[in-house]
Design an enzyme around this catalytic site. Sequence first.
Site, PDB file in Angstrom:
ATOM      1  N   TYR A  58      -1.338  -1.288  10.798  1.00 50.80           N
ATOM      2  CA  TYR A  58      -1.507  -1.577   9.366  1.00 50.80           C
ATOM      3  C   TYR A  58      -0.416  -0.890   8.547  1.00 50.80           C
ATOM      4  O   TYR A  58       0.208  -1.510   7.687  1.00 50.80           O
ATOM      5  CB  TYR A  58      -2.888  -1.102   8.902  1.00 50.80           C
ATOM      6  CG  TYR A  58      -3.114  -1.327   7.429  1.00 50.80           C
ATOM      7  CD1 TYR A  58      -3.388  -2.603   6.929  1.00 50.80           C
ATOM      8  CD2 TYR A  58      -3.031  -0.280   6.508  1.00 50.80           C
ATOM      9  CE1 TYR A  58      -3.571  -2.818   5.569  1.00 50.80           C
ATOM     10  CE2 TYR A  58      -3.213  -0.484   5.157  1.00 50.80           C
ATOM     11  CZ  TYR A  58      -3.492  -1.754   4.690  1.00 50.80           C
ATOM     12  OH  TYR A  58      -3.669  -1.976   3.354  1.00 50.80           O
ATOM     13  N   SER A  90       0.842  -1.199   0.000  1.00 51.73           N
ATOM     14  CA  SER A  90       0.000   0.000   0.000  1.00 51.73           C
ATOM     15  C   SER A  90       0.871   1.239   0.000  1.00 51.73           C
ATOM     16  O   SER A  90       2.024   1.200   0.445  1.00 51.73           O
ATOM     17  CB  SER A  90      -0.888   0.013   1.241  1.00 51.73           C
ATOM     18  OG  SER A  90      -1.716   1.163   1.241  1.00 51.73           O
TER      19      SER A  90
HETATM   20  N1  LIG Z   1      -8.975  -1.934  -0.004  1.00 51.17           N
HETATM   21  C1  LIG Z   1      -8.076  -0.984  -0.206  1.00 51.17           C
HETATM   22  O1  LIG Z   1      -8.448   0.181  -0.461  1.00 51.17           O
HETATM   23  C2  LIG Z   1      -6.621  -1.293  -0.147  1.00 51.17           C
HETATM   24  C3  LIG Z   1      -5.715  -0.233  -0.311  1.00 51.17           C
HETATM   25  C4  LIG Z   1      -4.338  -0.529  -0.262  1.00 51.17           C
HETATM   26  C5  LIG Z   1      -3.909  -1.828  -0.092  1.00 51.17           C
HETATM   27  N2  LIG Z   1      -4.819  -2.837   0.076  1.00 51.17           N
HETATM   28  C6  LIG Z   1      -4.287  -4.196   0.244  1.00 51.17           C
HETATM   29  O2  LIG Z   1      -5.006  -5.064  -0.606  1.00 51.17           O
HETATM   30  C7  LIG Z   1      -5.039  -6.387  -0.044  1.00 51.17           C
HETATM   31  C8  LIG Z   1      -6.455  -6.922  -0.066  1.00 51.17           C
HETATM   32  O3  LIG Z   1      -7.265  -6.095   0.739  1.00 51.17           O
HETATM   33  P1  LIG Z   1      -8.848  -5.997   0.567  1.00 51.17           P
HETATM   34  O4  LIG Z   1      -9.189  -4.552   0.664  1.00 51.17           O
HETATM   35  O5  LIG Z   1      -9.303  -6.780  -0.624  1.00 51.17           O
HETATM   36  O6  LIG Z   1      -9.320  -6.696   1.907  1.00 51.17           O
HETATM   37  P2  LIG Z   1     -10.504  -7.728   2.227  1.00 51.17           P
HETATM   38  O7  LIG Z   1     -11.617  -7.594   1.252  1.00 51.17           O
HETATM   39  O8  LIG Z   1     -10.805  -7.546   3.663  1.00 51.17           O
HETATM   40  O9  LIG Z   1      -9.808  -9.135   1.951  1.00 51.17           O
HETATM   41  C9  LIG Z   1      -8.817  -9.668   2.781  1.00 51.17           C
HETATM   42  C10 LIG Z   1      -8.648 -11.116   2.423  1.00 51.17           C
HETATM   43  O10 LIG Z   1      -7.632 -11.683   3.258  1.00 51.17           O
HETATM   44  C11 LIG Z   1      -8.137 -12.900   3.796  1.00 51.17           C
HETATM   45  N3  LIG Z   1      -7.493 -13.267   5.042  1.00 51.17           N
HETATM   46  C12 LIG Z   1      -7.392 -12.554   6.182  1.00 51.17           C
HETATM   47  N4  LIG Z   1      -6.734 -13.251   7.124  1.00 51.17           N
HETATM   48  C13 LIG Z   1      -6.396 -14.432   6.560  1.00 51.17           C
HETATM   49  C14 LIG Z   1      -5.724 -15.575   7.035  1.00 51.17           C
HETATM   50  N5  LIG Z   1      -5.248 -15.646   8.292  1.00 51.17           N
HETATM   51  N6  LIG Z   1      -5.554 -16.621   6.214  1.00 51.17           N
HETATM   52  C15 LIG Z   1      -6.037 -16.576   4.941  1.00 51.17           C
HETATM   53  N7  LIG Z   1      -6.689 -15.519   4.434  1.00 51.17           N
HETATM   54  C16 LIG Z   1      -6.880 -14.459   5.244  1.00 51.17           C
HETATM   55  C17 LIG Z   1      -9.621 -12.603   3.988  1.00 51.17           C
HETATM   56  O11 LIG Z   1     -10.318 -13.813   4.218  1.00 51.17           O
HETATM   57  P3  LIG Z   1     -11.854 -13.825   4.754  1.00 51.17           P
HETATM   58  O12 LIG Z   1     -12.690 -13.595   3.519  1.00 51.17           O
HETATM   59  O13 LIG Z   1     -11.993 -15.187   5.308  1.00 51.17           O
HETATM   60  O14 LIG Z   1     -11.978 -12.717   5.755  1.00 51.17           O
HETATM   61  C18 LIG Z   1      -9.913 -11.946   2.662  1.00 51.17           C
HETATM   62  O15 LIG Z   1     -10.020 -12.926   1.645  1.00 51.17           O
HETATM   63  C19 LIG Z   1      -4.428  -6.260   1.346  1.00 51.17           C
HETATM   64  O16 LIG Z   1      -3.089  -6.696   1.310  1.00 51.17           O
HETATM   65  C20 LIG Z   1      -4.490  -4.770   1.637  1.00 51.17           C
HETATM   66  O17 LIG Z   1      -3.464  -4.354   2.512  1.00 51.17           O
HETATM   67  C21 LIG Z   1      -6.144  -2.600   0.057  1.00 51.17           C
END
Ligand SMILES: NC(=O)c1ccc[n+]([C@@H]2O[C@H](COP(=O)([O-])OP(=O)(O)OC[C@H]3O[C@@H](n4cnc5c(N)ncnc54)[C@H](OP(=O)(O)O)[C@@H]3O)[C@@H](O)[C@H]2O)c1
Length: 285
Positions: free
Chosen positions: A169, A145
Site C-alpha cells: 500500500y 496518502s
Molecule cells: N481511509 C483512510 O484513512 C485513508 C487515508 C489515506 C488515504 N486514503 C485513500 O483514500 C482513498 C479512498 O479510501 P477509503 O478509505 O475511502 O477506502 P474504501 O472505503 O475501502 O473505498 C475504496 C473504494 O474503491 C473501490 N474499488 C476498489 N477496487 C476497485 C476496482 N477494481 N474498480 C472500481 N472500484 C474499486 C471500492 O469499491 P467497493 O465498494 O466495490 O469495494 C470502494 O468504492 C484511497 O485512495 C486511499 O488510499 C484513505
Amino acid sequence: MTPEAPDSSQPRVALVTGATGAIGKAIARQIAAHPDFEVVLVCRDEAKAERAVREIVAATGNSKVRYAPVDVSRRSSIEAWAAGWRGPLHVLVNNAAVAPRTRQETPDGIERQFATNVLGYFWMVQAFTEHLRRSAPARVVNVASYWAGDLDLGDLEFVRRRYNNNEAYRQSKQADRILTVAFAARLKPFGVTVNACHPGDVRSALSGNLGFGGAQTPDEGAQTPVWLALDSAGGEQTGQYFEHGKAMHCPFGAHRVSVEALYEACLRFSPMPPDPATDRRGGHP
Ligand SMILES: NC(=O)c1ccc[n+]([C@@H]2O[C@H](COP(=O)([O-])OP(=O)(O)OC[C@H]3O[C@@H](n4cnc5c(N)ncnc54)[C@H](OP(=O)(O)O)[C@@H]3O)[C@@H](O)[C@H]2O)c1
C-alpha cells in the site's frame, strides 16, 4: 497556451472512482452539492453504486448524478467504457484503492494493489486525457496518502519481496504521488492540472485491512480532494502534493529520472499510445 473560459451554461462534469467507499462517496456528494456539476460515480459494484447514486441525489437535490460500472484494476474495462464517453470532462478524481491482506492478482495477472491503486489511476488519466484537454481548464485529483514509501521499481508486484499489504500500500501511494508529477508536466501545456493529496484518516474497508482506525468522518476526509477539485487553487497549481489544504514538500517527485522510470514502467503494463507529451492531436485548446 491559455485555455478558453468555461461555458457557464453547460454543466461541469466530474468523475469520481471508488465512489461507493467511505471517502469517495463523500467526495462525490460534496461535488454534487454544486448544482452546476454532473457527477459520474465510477464503481465496480452496481448494486452499491445504485444505492450511492440514490443517496447522493436525495442528499443534494442534484439529479445529474449517475454511475458507470467499471473495474479500474483492468485496463480493458476502463477503455471499453471510455471509448463510449461523449462530452466534456472537467474533473477526474482518482480515489479507488484496495489493500488486501494476502497477495492477489487481477484476472489479467497483475498484483491487485498495483493494478488498482497505481495502474487504475494511470489508465484513467490516459483514457481521459483527450477529453480533459478538450474541456480545459480541467483537473485531475489523485487521492494518495502521507503513508507512502518503499517503492521498488524492480519489484512493483511483490514477486521477489514477500507480500505485505502495508508495504504494498505504501508503495502504491508513493507511486500515485510520483505519477502526479509525471502527468502534471505532460498536461500543463493543455490547461489540465494534476495534483495529489492525503485525504483524512477515515475508518473504511481499506483502512481496516491496514489495521488503522481513522478518527475523521468521511466528509472531513473528503475536504482536501474536493477543495483541489473545486477551488481556484487546484486550477492554479499543478504537480503538487497537499495535506489539509496546504502544499507540502514531497521528496518523491523530485528525481526526474525515477519519475520517468515509473511512468515508463506503467506504460509497459499499458502499451497504449498516445503519450500526452508527444501527441498534439485534437488541436484544442
Ligand atoms: N481511509 C483512510 O484513512 C485513508 C487515508 C489515506 C488515504 N486514503 C485513500 O483514500 C482513498 C479512498 O479510501 P477509503 O478509505 O475511502 O477506502 P474504501 O472505503 O475501502 O473505498 C475504496 C473504494 O474503491 C473501490 N474499488 C476498489 N477496487 C476497485 C476496482 N477494481 N474498480 C472500481 N472500484 C474499486 C471500492 O469499491 P467497493 O465498494 O466495490 O469495494 C470502494 O468504492 C484511497 O485512495 C486511499 O488510499 C484513505
